[in-house]
Design an enzyme around this catalytic site. Structure first.
Site, PDB file in Angstrom:
ATOM      1  N   SER A 550       0.902  -1.247  -0.045  1.00  0.00           N
ATOM      2  CA  SER A 550       0.055  -0.057  -0.052  1.00  0.00           C
ATOM      3  C   SER A 550       1.137   1.410   0.061  1.00  0.00           C
ATOM      4  O   SER A 550       1.569   1.367  -0.817  1.00  0.00           O
ATOM      5  CB  SER A 550      -1.073  -0.236   1.178  1.00  0.00           C
ATOM      6  OG  SER A 550      -1.809   0.814   1.060  1.00  0.00           O
ATOM      7  N   ASP A 637      -9.848  -3.569  -5.657  1.00  0.00           N
ATOM      8  CA  ASP A 637      -9.188  -2.760  -4.554  1.00  0.00           C
ATOM      9  C   ASP A 637      -9.595  -1.670  -4.694  1.00  0.00           C
ATOM     10  O   ASP A 637      -9.509  -0.568  -5.903  1.00  0.00           O
ATOM     11  CB  ASP A 637      -7.772  -2.696  -4.553  1.00  0.00           C
ATOM     12  CG  ASP A 637      -6.946  -1.754  -3.417  1.00  0.00           C
ATOM     13  OD1 ASP A 637      -7.640  -1.420  -2.732  1.00  0.00           O
ATOM     14  OD2 ASP A 637      -5.786  -2.354  -3.263  1.00  0.00           O
ATOM     15  N   HIS A 670      -8.343  -4.789  -1.278  1.00  0.00           N
ATOM     16  CA  HIS A 670      -7.009  -4.154  -0.719  1.00  0.00           C
ATOM     17  C   HIS A 670      -6.107  -5.186   0.299  1.00  0.00           C
ATOM     18  O   HIS A 670      -5.130  -5.338   0.076  1.00  0.00           O
ATOM     19  CB  HIS A 670      -7.350  -3.037  -0.050  1.00  0.00           C
ATOM     20  CG  HIS A 670      -6.079  -2.242   0.243  1.00  0.00           C
ATOM     21  ND1 HIS A 670      -5.339  -1.669  -0.731  1.00  0.00           N
ATOM     22  CD2 HIS A 670      -5.461  -1.891   1.581  1.00  0.00           C
ATOM     23  CE1 HIS A 670      -4.276  -0.776  -0.133  1.00  0.00           C
ATOM     24  NE2 HIS A 670      -4.243  -1.089   1.138  1.00  0.00           N
TER      25      HIS A 670
END
Length: 697
Positions: A550, A637, A670
């Site tokens: 991320s 995501d 995600h």
């Protein structure tokens, strides 16, 4: 060997602040385009082919992970009302099962549950495996039971986009009620159990509206309790442990504001403002009853960089403040949990989480002491306003996840359970320590090191190293145990965490020095940590892999450009590598909220220039010897769109990087794939790639 997929170049110009950027791979953003899906599938096929030789190693790693996990297991029960609530897992099942059993009146000692032994009086509330049937992805969002224990709500997500459908079940009859609320951010019961409070999101995936649904009524008739107009602010809500107040909180990453609704009155009444928002001031509150008076303990950073804890009247919160825990530079106060007779304060000192017991009578704080030099400890699973025990979670890099109950009278820590690790694991066979690197500006950056002692201590001889980093949002990478990590350590790998600026390990300044126009410190700190490990004889560049996900994936992309020869390989999970494109577009999910973290390049030319100087996609260099790179992403995501790593990989290949792989999960979000076996297989895939890069098997 098959040829890598080559994305077509198509003219697309981005113009801001007099700067023109040619972005030939922006067409990959069209998620619904058959051509884009075909390209992602081609990337997956190419990755499968390039990693086919690792199939046996992947299976070995998967079996190692699986073999260390007690697959049929139970959590330590938590008492809520007249019931003990717990979850359990069964061998061969992907998802957990939520259960409860009746508690004996006055008995606060949790029952000792044994795997594979039927629990007397067990009631299965929700079987995730049943819920997941027929779906490629399943994630459980909210899960709540009413205070009277007669109803349950749960909120599944079947796409990975973090939009949840709230469902309700009558626990007396077993009937699933007609009440179903789609596309929510999750919810919870009102204290009387007749209503559900939930949030919905705007088009940018920002929770912006709070609703009340009365059971048995149409969703169209739900009452709007609160709406936040400012696009920078998220909305959330909860009920105090005392069950007295509904707390509505809105906040950006630098400013917050909270409201109260007294639940002894009308829940739909106008929420009462606690403190008005002031730019740069964050605060949060808990309700306490002290000497018979309703008080609010408020944690805030007004003229207190590392936060201060004060007490105010619940009836007049903007009145006189009494300092409970004064600001102390470098001691970051993290939170407070209020109970009937005491409060628990969490804070960070010397880079580690601490727990303090706050005595309402004299504001004295007693810190709990643990044996290890590196550890994590936190309050966990304490729904009751009054209990003779305080439930705590504990772990370290070498100590498996542990549950303690603190006896509030004797202060004795009672071990309730330690995560079983099968195969003869002994924490004594592994070591952990803190080292320090020096950044170019002289800042000392902590590094945590974990290793298996039989290979010698770090620095005794050159060893392969797996260096992990994050460094954003004041998120700290605290000591924690990992079963999967043992497969690395047992092969001689030293696992290291670079606690770079932008995280919160060393207080609020540590965060401030790694955000906005200081963001480059995050990247140079990570490189400094890698260089320290080489200089101190722990490893060498050819035997070091880096990993981040991320915002940590942005770190990986930036490091690949800054120091491509410092690593043998880089694993970037759901990487934020096309950050400038995303932050320039306020129509994308969460963009406006992110301006407080990264800056606003849309309206500020200096921020635009600074971000463009470091964002990975724009700064890929031609004819540079990049290390091996594996990018992991997910089609659904909503936080870091799949297009970012897809564009990055395309640009790397164009620049001549010859060992770059992209793996896109086509039914995930995600957090990656759902289901524990699927998650273990995905981690085995990543570990196999890393071990292969390090020359191990």
């Amino acid at each position: 060997m098959t040829n890598a997929p080559i994305a077509a170049r198509r003219s697309h110009i981005r113009e801001h602040h007099g700067d023109t950027f040619e972005d030939p791979y922006e067409w990959l953003r069209e998620k619904d385009s058959p051509e884009v899906i075909a390209h992602l599938e081609a990337e997956n096929a190419y990755t499968d082919g390039e990693t086919a030789h690792l199939e046996e190693l992947r299976e070995t790693l998967f079996q190692e992970i699986k073999g260390r996990v007690q697959e049929t297991d139970l959590s330590v029960p938590t008492r809520k009302g007249d019931w003990w609530y717990y979850s359990r897992s069964e061998e061969g099942s992907q998802y957990g099962i939520q259960c409860r059993a009746a508690a004996e009146p006055g008995d606060w000692t949790p029952p000792m549950l044994e795997p594979s032994v039927p629990v007397p009086g067990e009631q299965i509330l929700l079987d995730g495996n049943v819920e997941a049937e027929g779906h490629e992805f399943f994630s459980l969002g909210s899960f709540d039971t009413s205070d009277d224990a007669t109803r349950m709500l749960w909120a599944p997500d079947y796409e990975g986009d973090e939009l949840y459908t709230i469902k309700v079940r009558d626990l007396v009859t077993g009937e699933t009620l007609a009440d179903e609320i789609p596309k929510t951010g999750g919810g919870f019961f009102t204290p009387d159990g007749t209503g559900i409070i939930y949030t919905t999101r705007d088009d940018a995936w920002r929770p912006d509206t709070l609703w009340l649904h009365r059971l048995g009524t149409a969703v169209e008739d739900d009452v709007k309790l609160f709406h936040e107009d400012d696009e920078r602010f998220w909305l959330g809500a909860g009920i105090t442990r005392s069950r007295r107040y509904l707390v509505i909180g809105v906040g950006s990453s630098i400013t917050s504001e909270e409201y109260l609704v007294d639940l002894e009155g009308d829940i739909t009444a106008e929420p009462r403002l606690v403190w008005p928002r002031a730019e740069g001031v964050e605060y949060s509150l808990e309700h306490a009853i002290i000497d018979g008076e309703d008080r609010l303990l408020i944690l805030h950073n007004e003229r207190a960089l590392d936060f201060e804890l004060v007490s105010v009247s619940a009836d007049a919160p903007q009145g006189a403040r009494r300092v409970v825990m004064a600001h102390e530079a470098g001691r970051r106060i993290l939170g407070v949990d209020c109970f009937r007779d005491f409060a628990v304060v969490g804070y960070r000192s010397e880079g580690l989480e601490r727990i303090g017991m706050l005595d309402y009578a004299d504001d004295r704080i007693e810190e709990l002491v643990f044996d290890e030099a590196l550890f994590s400890a936190w309050p966990s699973g304490n729904p009751e306003w009054h209990s003779p025990f305080l439930r705590l979670g504990y772990t370290s890099f070498v100590t498996p996840s542990t549950v303690y109950d603190l006896d509030l009278k004797t202060r004795e820590l009672i071990l309730r359970k330690r995560q079983p690790v099968l195969g003869g694991y002994s924490a004594d066979e592994y070591g952990q320590e803190r080292a320090w690197a020096t950044a170019k500006d002289g800042t000392r950056v902590p590094i945590s090191l974990v290793w298996k002692k039989s290979f010698g201590a770090p620095g005794d001889e050159i060893r392969p190293v797996h260096l992990y980093g994050y460094g954003s949002y004041e998120h700290s990478i605290d000591p924690g145990f990992s079963v999967a990590r043992l497969s690395e350590l047992d092969r001689g790998v030293v696992f290291a965490v670079a606690h770079v600026r932008g995280g919160g390990e060393l207080g609020r300044n540590w965060y401030e020095d790694g955000k906005l126009l200081n963001k480059r410190n995050t990247f140079t700190d990570f490189v400094a940590c890698a260089e320290h490990l080489v200089r101190s004889g722990v490893t060498m560049p050819q035997q070091m892999v880096a990993e981040g996900g991320s915002a940590g994936g942005l770190l990986m992309g930036a490091v690949a450009n800054l120091a491509p020869t410092s690593f043998a390989g880089i694993l970037a999970s759901v990487p934020f590598v096309d950050a400038l494109t995303s932050i320039l577009d306020p129509s994308l999910p969460l963009t406006v909220i992110e301006w407080d973290e990264w800056g606003d390049p849309l309206h500020n030319a200096d921020v635009y220039a600074y971000m463009k100087s470091y964002t990975p996609y724009e700064n890929v260099q031609d004819d540079v010897a990049y290390p091996r790179i594996l990018a992991m992403t997910s089609l659904n995501d909503t936080r870091v769109l799949y297009v970012e790593p897809a564009k990055w990989v395309a640009r790397l290949r164009e620049a001549g990087a010859d060992d770059v792989l992209l793996k896109c999960e086509m039914a995930a979000g995600h957090g990656g794939v759902s289901g524990r076996y699927n998650a273990w297989k995905e981690r085995a895939f990543e570990l196999a790639w890393m071990l292969d890069t390090l020359g191990l098997e």
